[in-house]
Each structure stands twice: as C-alpha cells, then as structure tokens.
Write a protein that holds these residues in place. Structure first.
Motif, PDB file in Angstrom:
ATOM      1  N   ARG A  65     -32.516 -39.826 -34.952  1.00 31.60           N
ATOM      2  CA  ARG A  65     -32.224 -39.539 -33.564  1.00 31.60           C
ATOM      3  C   ARG A  65     -31.151 -38.458 -33.434  1.00 31.60           C
ATOM      4  NH1 ARG A  65     -31.670 -41.474 -28.535  1.00 31.60           N
ATOM      5  NH2 ARG A  65     -29.558 -41.939 -27.862  1.00 31.60           N
ATOM      6  N   GLU A  66     -30.120 -38.547 -34.295  1.00 26.83           N
ATOM      7  CA  GLU A  66     -29.015 -37.590 -34.224  1.00 26.83           C
ATOM      8  C   GLU A  66     -29.518 -36.179 -34.471  1.00 26.83           C
ATOM      9  OE1 GLU A  66     -28.865 -40.456 -36.036  1.00 26.83           O
ATOM     10  OE2 GLU A  66     -27.733 -41.382 -34.397  1.00 26.83           O
ATOM     11  N   LEU A  67     -30.373 -36.056 -35.495  1.00 27.09           N
ATOM     12  CA  LEU A  67     -30.892 -34.740 -35.834  1.00 27.09           C
ATOM     13  C   LEU A  67     -31.781 -34.209 -34.704  1.00 27.09           C
ATOM     14  CD1 LEU A  67     -30.514 -32.849 -38.177  1.00 27.09           C
ATOM     15  CD2 LEU A  67     -32.546 -33.808 -39.262  1.00 27.09           C
ATOM     16  N   ALA A  68     -32.523 -35.109 -34.069  1.00 26.57           N
ATOM     17  CA  ALA A  68     -33.383 -34.692 -32.968  1.00 26.57           C
ATOM     18  C   ALA A  68     -32.543 -34.132 -31.822  1.00 26.57           C
ATOM     19  CB  ALA A  68     -34.223 -35.873 -32.473  1.00 26.57           C
ATOM     20  N   LEU A  69     -31.466 -34.824 -31.519  1.00 26.80           N
ATOM     21  CA  LEU A  69     -30.617 -34.361 -30.420  1.00 26.80           C
ATOM     22  C   LEU A  69     -29.949 -33.040 -30.769  1.00 26.80           C
ATOM     23  CD1 LEU A  69     -29.050 -37.739 -29.266  1.00 26.80           C
ATOM     24  CD2 LEU A  69     -30.951 -36.462 -28.262  1.00 26.80           C
ATOM     25  N   GLN A  70     -29.514 -32.950 -32.014  1.00 30.29           N
ATOM     26  CA  GLN A  70     -28.865 -31.729 -32.472  1.00 30.29           C
ATOM     27  C   GLN A  70     -29.832 -30.537 -32.397  1.00 30.29           C
ATOM     28  OE1 GLN A  70     -27.381 -32.328 -36.447  1.00 30.29           O
ATOM     29  NE2 GLN A  70     -26.800 -30.199 -36.647  1.00 30.29           N
TER      30      GLN A  70
ATOM     31  N   GLY B 120     -42.041 -42.193 -35.038  1.00 30.16           N
ATOM     32  CA  GLY B 120     -42.525 -43.395 -34.372  1.00 30.16           C
ATOM     33  C   GLY B 120     -42.772 -43.168 -32.889  1.00 30.16           C
ATOM     34  N   ARG B 121     -41.806 -42.584 -32.227  1.00 27.90           N
ATOM     35  CA  ARG B 121     -41.902 -42.405 -30.793  1.00 27.90           C
ATOM     36  C   ARG B 121     -43.006 -41.429 -30.390  1.00 27.90           C
ATOM     37  NH1 ARG B 121     -38.974 -43.143 -26.031  1.00 27.90           N
ATOM     38  NH2 ARG B 121     -38.545 -45.172 -26.924  1.00 27.90           N
ATOM     39  N   ILE B 122     -43.084 -40.315 -31.098  1.00 24.83           N
ATOM     40  CA  ILE B 122     -44.094 -39.334 -30.681  1.00 24.83           C
ATOM     41  C   ILE B 122     -45.497 -39.887 -30.928  1.00 24.83           C
ATOM     42  CG2 ILE B 122     -43.993 -37.974 -32.839  1.00 24.83           C
ATOM     43  CD1 ILE B 122     -44.630 -36.531 -29.355  1.00 24.83           C
ATOM     44  N   LEU B 123     -45.662 -40.635 -31.997  1.00 28.29           N
ATOM     45  CA  LEU B 123     -46.985 -41.229 -32.256  1.00 28.29           C
ATOM     46  C   LEU B 123     -47.348 -42.186 -31.127  1.00 28.29           C
ATOM     47  CD1 LEU B 123     -49.453 -41.577 -34.012  1.00 28.29           C
ATOM     48  CD2 LEU B 123     -48.247 -43.348 -35.297  1.00 28.29           C
TER      49      LEU B 123
ATOM     50  N   GLY C 240     -36.953 -42.906 -30.813  1.00 21.72           N
ATOM     51  CA  GLY C 240     -36.919 -44.341 -30.592  1.00 21.72           C
ATOM     52  C   GLY C 240     -35.571 -44.741 -30.011  1.00 21.72           C
ATOM     53  N   GLY C 241     -35.511 -45.916 -29.443  1.00 23.81           N
ATOM     54  CA  GLY C 241     -34.243 -46.405 -28.926  1.00 23.81           C
ATOM     55  C   GLY C 241     -33.879 -45.861 -27.558  1.00 23.81           C
ATOM     56  N   THR C 242     -34.787 -45.096 -26.945  1.00 23.46           N
ATOM     57  CA  THR C 242     -34.533 -44.669 -25.571  1.00 23.46           C
ATOM     58  C   THR C 242     -35.670 -45.188 -24.700  1.00 23.46           C
ATOM     59  OG1 THR C 242     -35.777 -42.622 -25.861  1.00 23.46           O
ATOM     60  CG2 THR C 242     -33.418 -42.530 -26.328  1.00 23.46           C
ATOM     61  N   ASN C 243     -35.516 -45.041 -23.424  1.00 24.13           N
ATOM     62  CA  ASN C 243     -36.487 -45.595 -22.486  1.00 24.13           C
ATOM     63  C   ASN C 243     -37.826 -44.857 -22.552  1.00 24.13           C
ATOM     64  OD1 ASN C 243     -37.930 -46.482 -20.269  1.00 24.13           O
ATOM     65  ND2 ASN C 243     -36.084 -46.772 -19.046  1.00 24.13           N
ATOM     66  N   LEU C 244     -38.861 -45.583 -22.914  1.00 23.96           N
ATOM     67  CA  LEU C 244     -40.191 -44.987 -23.068  1.00 23.96           C
ATOM     68  C   LEU C 244     -40.714 -44.460 -21.742  1.00 23.96           C
ATOM     69  CD1 LEU C 244     -42.526 -44.510 -25.088  1.00 23.96           C
ATOM     70  CD2 LEU C 244     -43.449 -46.713 -24.412  1.00 23.96           C
ATOM     71  N   ARG C 245     -40.427 -45.174 -20.682  1.00 21.05           N
ATOM     72  CA  ARG C 245     -40.936 -44.771 -19.370  1.00 21.05           C
ATOM     73  C   ARG C 245     -40.387 -43.403 -18.943  1.00 21.05           C
ATOM     74  NH1 ARG C 245     -40.994 -49.302 -15.009  1.00 21.05           N
ATOM     75  NH2 ARG C 245     -42.211 -50.182 -16.699  1.00 21.05           N
ATOM     76  N   ASP C 246     -39.120 -43.165 -19.249  1.00 17.66           N
ATOM     77  CA  ASP C 246     -38.528 -41.859 -18.932  1.00 17.66           C
ATOM     78  C   ASP C 246     -39.302 -40.742 -19.617  1.00 17.66           C
ATOM     79  OD1 ASP C 246     -36.644 -43.154 -17.507  1.00 17.66           O
ATOM     80  OD2 ASP C 246     -35.014 -42.905 -18.975  1.00 17.66           O
ATOM     81  N   ASP C 247     -39.649 -40.992 -20.884  1.00 14.98           N
ATOM     82  CA  ASP C 247     -40.380 -39.989 -21.647  1.00 14.98           C
ATOM     83  C   ASP C 247     -41.770 -39.756 -21.045  1.00 14.98           C
ATOM     84  OD1 ASP C 247     -38.270 -39.681 -23.295  1.00 14.98           O
ATOM     85  OD2 ASP C 247     -39.163 -40.674 -25.042  1.00 14.98           O
ATOM     86  N   ILE C 248     -42.384 -40.833 -20.628  1.00 10.55           N
ATOM     87  CA  ILE C 248     -43.727 -40.713 -20.044  1.00 10.55           C
ATOM     88  C   ILE C 248     -43.669 -39.879 -18.763  1.00 10.55           C
ATOM     89  CG2 ILE C 248     -45.612 -42.028 -18.975  1.00 10.55           C
ATOM     90  CD1 ILE C 248     -45.007 -44.264 -20.994  1.00 10.55           C
ATOM     91  N   MET C 249     -42.643 -40.113 -17.960  1.00 12.63           N
ATOM     92  CA  MET C 249     -42.488 -39.339 -16.717  1.00 12.63           C
ATOM     93  C   MET C 249     -42.213 -37.876 -17.035  1.00 12.63           C
ATOM     94  SD  MET C 249     -41.286 -41.844 -13.904  1.00 12.63           S
ATOM     95  CE  MET C 249     -39.574 -41.586 -13.688  1.00 12.63           C
ATOM     96  N   ARG C 250     -41.386 -37.688 -18.046  1.00  6.86           N
ATOM     97  CA  ARG C 250     -41.024 -36.322 -18.433  1.00  6.86           C
ATOM     98  C   ARG C 250     -42.270 -35.541 -18.857  1.00  6.86           C
ATOM     99  NH1 ARG C 250     -40.401 -32.108 -19.224  1.00  6.86           N
ATOM    100  NH2 ARG C 250     -38.864 -30.794 -20.267  1.00  6.86           N
TER     101      ARG C 250
END
Ligand code: NAG
Ligand code: NAG
Ligand code: NAG
Length: 452
Positions: free
Chosen positions: A140-145, A190-193, A167-177
């Motif tokens: 996650r850290e590397l993704a944010l960086q 994991g999350r993108i899959l 992972g570890g963030t709100n899935l619904r926010d991502d779906i809206m985004r």
C-alpha cells in the motif's frame, strides 16, 4: 552588378533550401529549440546536494529532452528536481516508449519509478477515457508513493486521471471513482483483481502493465493473482518488470507472459557459485563456543563474521580477541573514514578476521577471504546474497557457515527457496578442497562451475 546578382541568387537559393527543401518541421524544431522560455517558468525544487553513488551517476550523458517527450511532461520531470536521466532511466525510457517488454534489474533509489512512469505517462492518450496503464506494487505504501509521483509528474499534462487502489480501503469509494474516467491505476494485486472481477475496472483495452518489486509480486502469495489479472487484458499488452533479484519465479513468469523482453541489468551480478554453504543449529548461548570450534577446525585464510547490530559486533570482537584470535571490527556507527582504513588494512592481510554489520552492498571482493560466517543469520535473501555472494569476476571457492537458532529456521528455508540454493547441515569434517586454494589443483574458475 554581376556580384550583386550573384549574392541575390545565393540568397534565394539559401532561402529555398531552408524553407522549402528542409521539411517545415525541422525549421519549427529549430525555432522551438531556441524558444526555451518555458524552462524559465518552472518551479524547481532546491538542488539535492547529497553525495550520489554510481548507481545514479554513471550515465551515458543523455538528457530528458532527447526522448521527444511532450513538453508538459518535461516540465513535470524538471519540477521533480530530476535533471538528467539516471542509468536505469536511460536504458528504460526509449525502449518502453517503443512498446517493447522490459525486464529490468534495479534497486530502489536508482530512479526506477521514473524509468517506467515517464514513458507510461507519455503514452497516455487523453482522448480515450479507458484504463490505459496499470502499475502493480506489493504494498500500500509503495502504491501511494507511486501515485504521488505520477500526479506530480503529470501536473502540466492537463487531465491524466490517476487512481491508487489498495486493500484496506473502502471498496465502494473505488467503485464510485471508477465510474469516472481513469487512465492510470496504481494498485496492489488483490484489490485490482477484485475490481476487475466485479466488472468495475475494465482492463480489456489496457496497453501497459508495470510490475515494481516484481520479485515480491511474483512470489507464491501473489503470482496467481497476477496471472489472473493479466488474463483479462489484451494479448498485445506491454509488460515492464522491475526487480532487485531474478529468482526462478520471475524467470518463469517472463517466459510465459513476455515477448522477447529487453533485458536491463545494472546491478553487478552476485553469485553463490563455488560457495559451499552450511548451517549449524545452535542456541544463542552456544554461538561463541561454536565459533571457537570453527576457528580451531577450519583452515581459515581470512574470514568475515556478520552480526546483526553494532553492539553485537563490538561484543563479539572482544570475545574473539579473548579467545586468542586476532580480529578487526567495523560497523555502521563508525566514521566512514575510519571504517575505510580498517577495511583497507584487513584487505592487505594485517588481520585474519573481521567482524561487521551489513556494510557491503556489492559483495565482498577480497580474494583471501575463504570463510564467511553468519554469526547472526540475516532476515532476507538480498542481505544473505550480499554477505555470501561474490561478483562473477572472482569465480573462486569459499565456505559460508550460518549459525541458526530456532528463530531463524523459517528465514533459512525462505532464503534457500528464494535464491534457489542449498544450505546443508554442517558435517563433522569439511573437505578442504571446497575452500582452501592450495588444495585445489584445477583453475579456480572452472572448479567453481563444476561444484555449483
Ligand atoms: C526498497 O527495496 C527493498 C528491497 O526490495 C524493499 O524491501 C523496500 O521496501 C524498498 N523501499 C521502498 C521505500 O520502496
Ligand atoms: C539480533 O540477534 C539477536 C540474537 O539472535 C536477537 O536477540 C536480536 O533481536 C537481533 N537484533 C536485530 C536488530 O535483529
Ligand atoms: C591468504 O591471505 C593472505 C593475506 O592474509 C594472502 O596474501 C594470501 O594470498 C591468501 N592465500 C590465499 C590462498 O588466498
């Protein structure tokens, strides 16, 4: 009169050549080249005056402007404080722009992120509103960086939409985004899959996949996810793979999914060839006794003994001296100058044993060292390789002995797997031909190959 006519004729001829014979583009190029006013408006960060290592400085002398990048992207690059491409960038950028797959061996801190983010952003087509590039990272850290760097780089590009999802963030926010336009996704696997499977992230037109720290991404925990993700993408997608090491898992992935990748290797290859590796199972309290036994039994020409902390280095050096063996020690808290001097003296054979923490980033290149002892076993494969491995130039023999406590068992197994090497229990007597040069009749280099 004739000479004036001649001058006029020449002038017209010259004019004709400049304006008509050369394509107008070149004239434009020449004029814009001189119109470098945009550079004056850049908001440059303060100069970085820290000492740089050759990983970053030994370049071919290229400039970012050599790659025909969009000016808006160049502005972003310069505003990051990046003045010239680093070696890994020089190798990566033109190849990545051409659309070819890349397999690059590079550490972080060498400009790796720029090496893929620059060509990635250059190739984003703002007229299209689908996902065009995915950067996969293990944490996650590397993704944010990385998303932060991408946003900064693309600041002047006007509308590249970048999204980080982990992972570890709100899935619904991502779906809206993802309901809105997204050009670049920076994600943990994991999350993108998850988002792809839900049909929210559409990657069927995605043209580029980057894997940063690919050795981690392609480890057992992740590789299934990665292959699954890629299966949703078009066949001709470009894959850029950056990794500090190339374990079997990376090689397997390469032969399965990549097409004649351009290989970049800017790290000096360390090898375990010719090094015989053993472990001795001990308790913490038995370590010094065990070391003493090794000293008395082995034919040590010179040895290096690794501990995991400054304090333990000092303590152990004292113990070794008390046992009656000569030894030097160095650790990270000593002044660099003093460290260099001790190391220099050790190299010159003034002392038989050296106790230290992890200081060598490129392996030990001292011929006379035929035994390396991990008094404290390292936690990861890279450290192990740097302690034990030798650069290919010195294809000679040696012995590596690891003192293993019950806490180290898992790491031992893990490191063996990652480096695809065999660390055996120490036998009661060790064949001298494995590590003592005089006992070895054949040319050391050939012998090393044979034993490997
Ligand atoms: C740098 O690379 C190492 C080894 O691959 C990794 O463990 C570490 O997290 C990386 N650091 C950053 C800041 O990405
Ligand atoms: C170093 O090793 C000792 C003994 O195995 C252990 O107690 C200690 O926690 C280790 N320290 C670090 C920094 O790993
Ligand atoms: C043993 O070490 C000494 C220096 O300590 C060196 O001069 C000599 O060449 C070494 N012998 C071998 C076989 O490496």
């Amino acid at each position: 009169g004739a000479s004036i006519l001649l001058t006029l004729k020449l002038y017209f001829l010259f004019h004709l050549i400049i304006v008509w014979v050369f394509p107008t583009k070149i004239v434009l190029l020449i004029t814009t080249r001189f119109g470098d006013d945009w550079k004056k408006c850049l908001e440059l960060p303060p100069k970085d005056t820290r000492v740089k290592t050759s990983d970053v400085t030994s370049t071919k002398g290229n400039e970012f402007e050599d790659y025909c990048l969009k000016r808006e992207l160049l502005m972003g690059i310069f505003e990051m404080g990046w003045e010239k491409p680093s070696p890994v960038q020089e190798e990566s950028i033109p190849i990545a722009l051409s659309g070819r797959d890349i397999l690059a061996r590079a550490k972080n801190g060498t400009g790796k992120s720029g090496a893929y983010l620059i060509p990635l952003l250059e190739r984003i087509d703002l007229k299209k509103d689908h996902i065009q590039a995915i950067v996969m990272v293990p944490t996650r850290e590397l993704a944010l960086q990385m998303s932060q760097i991408s946003i900064q780089l693309s600041k002047h590009l006007g509308g590249v939409k970048i999204m980080a999802t982990t992972g570890g963030t709100n899935l619904r926010d991502d779906i809206m985004r993802l309901d809105e336009t997204v050009h670049v996704v920076i994600a943990t696997p994991g999350r993108i899959l998850d988002l792809i499977k839900k049909g929210v992230a559409k990657v069927d037109k995605n043209q580029m996949v980057v894997m940063d720290e690919a050795d981690k991404l392609l480890s057992q925990d992740f590789v299934v996810l990665i292959e699954n993700i890629i299966s949703f993408m078009p066949k001709n997608r470009q894959i850029l793979l950056y990794s500090a090491t190339f374990p079997i898992s990376v090689q397997k992935f390469m032969s399965k999914h990549m097409q004649k990748p351009y290989e970049i290797n800017l790290m000096e290859e360390l090898t375990l060839k010719g090094i015989t590796q053993y472990y001795a199972y001990v308790t913490e309290r038995q370590k010094v006794h065990c070391l003493n036994t090794l000293f008395s039994r082995l034919q040590i020409n010179q040895s290096i003994i690794f501990c995991n902390s400054t304090q333990r280095v000092e303590l152990l050096a004292k113990k070794i001296t008390q046992l009656g063996y000569s030894c030097f020690y160095i650790h990270a808290k000593m002044m660099q100058e003093y460290r260099n001097r001790v190391f220099h003296d050790f190299r010159n054979g003034l002392c038989r044993n050296l106790v230290c923490t992890d200081l060598f980033t490129r392996g030990i290149d001292i011929q006379a060292v035929n035994v390396v002892i991990n008094f404290d076993f390292p936690k990861n494969a890279e450290t192990y390789l740097h302690r034990i491995g030798r650069s290919g130039r010195f294809g000679h023999l040696g012995l590596a002995i690891n003192l293993i406590t019950s806490d180290d068992r898992y790491n031992l197994k893990n490191i063996e797997d990652q480096l695809v090497t065999d660390i055996k229990p120490i036998p009661s007597s060790i064949d001298k031909s494995l590590y003592v040069a005089e006992f070895h009749s054949v040319d050391a280099e050939d012998g090393g190959e044979e034993k490997a």
